[in-house]
Motif scaffolding. Structure first.
Motif, short mmCIF file in Angstrom:
data_model
loop_
_atom_site.label_atom_id
_atom_site.label_comp_id
_atom_site.label_asym_id
_atom_site.label_seq_id
_atom_site.Cartn_x
_atom_site.Cartn_y
_atom_site.Cartn_z
N THR A 79 -17.81 46.77 19.38
CA THR A 79 -17.40 45.91 20.49
C THR A 79 -18.15 44.58 20.53
O THR A 79 -17.83 43.73 21.32
CB THR A 79 -17.61 46.63 21.83
OG1 THR A 79 -18.99 46.96 21.98
CG2 THR A 79 -16.77 47.89 21.90
N GLY A 80 -19.16 44.43 19.75
CA GLY A 80 -19.96 43.20 19.75
C GLY A 80 -21.38 43.49 19.33
O GLY A 80 -21.66 43.65 18.15
N PHE A 81 -22.27 43.63 20.33
CA PHE A 81 -23.68 43.85 20.05
C PHE A 81 -24.20 44.94 20.97
O PHE A 81 -23.67 45.16 22.06
CB PHE A 81 -24.47 42.55 20.24
CG PHE A 81 -23.97 41.44 19.38
CD1 PHE A 81 -24.40 41.32 18.08
CD2 PHE A 81 -23.03 40.54 19.85
CE1 PHE A 81 -23.91 40.32 17.26
CE2 PHE A 81 -22.54 39.53 19.04
CZ PHE A 81 -22.98 39.42 17.74
N ALA A 82 -25.26 45.62 20.56
CA ALA A 82 -25.80 46.72 21.35
C ALA A 82 -27.31 46.67 21.38
O ALA A 82 -27.96 46.28 20.40
CB ALA A 82 -25.34 48.06 20.78
N VAL A 83 -27.88 47.08 22.54
CA VAL A 83 -29.31 47.25 22.72
C VAL A 83 -29.50 48.57 23.45
O VAL A 83 -28.99 48.75 24.56
CB VAL A 83 -29.93 46.10 23.55
CG1 VAL A 83 -31.40 46.36 23.81
CG2 VAL A 83 -29.72 44.78 22.87
N ASP A 84 -30.20 49.50 22.83
CA ASP A 84 -30.49 50.81 23.44
C ASP A 84 -29.22 51.48 23.98
O ASP A 84 -29.21 52.02 25.08
CB ASP A 84 -31.52 50.66 24.57
CG ASP A 84 -32.87 50.21 24.06
OD1 ASP A 84 -33.16 50.43 22.86
OD2 ASP A 84 -33.64 49.63 24.85
N GLY A 85 -28.14 51.41 23.23
CA GLY A 85 -26.91 52.08 23.62
C GLY A 85 -26.03 51.31 24.59
O GLY A 85 -24.92 51.72 24.90
N ARG A 86 -26.46 50.17 25.09
CA ARG A 86 -25.64 49.33 25.98
C ARG A 86 -24.96 48.26 25.15
O ARG A 86 -25.55 47.69 24.25
CB ARG A 86 -26.52 48.69 27.05
CG ARG A 86 -27.09 49.76 27.98
CD ARG A 86 -27.52 49.23 29.28
NE ARG A 86 -26.52 48.36 29.87
CZ ARG A 86 -26.59 47.91 31.11
NH1 ARG A 86 -27.59 48.28 31.87
NH2 ARG A 86 -25.69 47.10 31.59
N HIS A 87 -23.71 47.98 25.48
CA HIS A 87 -22.89 47.06 24.69
C HIS A 87 -22.78 45.70 25.37
O HIS A 87 -22.65 45.61 26.60
CB HIS A 87 -21.50 47.66 24.48
CG HIS A 87 -21.55 48.98 23.80
ND1 HIS A 87 -21.76 49.11 22.45
CD2 HIS A 87 -21.47 50.24 24.29
CE1 HIS A 87 -21.78 50.39 22.14
NE2 HIS A 87 -21.61 51.11 23.24
#
Length: 102
Positions: A79-87
């Motif tokens: 979907t784009g980019f992720a940090v610690d499982g959040r998009h």
């Protein structure tokens, strides 16, 4: 006089070739300057080496590391980019999330 008119197309082609050569040299100089600027920023310590490594990776593959930002990994996902499982839709949004959690 006819000789001068006969030479006109050749002179035009030569001038156009010279202009194209000039533009290609300017473009090459721009790329050289940007590379030298990047190297001088790394050498002075103003640009961390992990940023350079992240920009040189293939960002099209899912799950690849895009950037290390303040100790957190920003990765590419479907979907784009992720940090610690959040998009997130952009790297800027991911960085803002990391900044908000500090």
């Amino acid at each position: 006089m006819q000789f001068l008119f006969a030479m006109a197309p050749g002179i035009g082609v030569a001038l156009a070739g010279g202009v194209m050569l000039m533009f290609s040299q300017v473009t090459a100089a721009i790329f050289d300057i940007s590379e030298m600027t990047r190297e001088s920023l790394v050498a002075s310590g103003l640009l961390p080496k992990d940023v350079i490594a992240a920009t040189e990776q293939d960002l099209r593959s899912e799950g690849s590391l895009v950037k290390n930002y303040r100790g957190k990994s920003i990765t590419k996902d479907s979907t784009g980019f992720a940090v610690d499982g959040r998009h997130f839709n952009s790297i800027g949004e991911a960085q803002a999330f990391i900044d908000g959690n500090r």
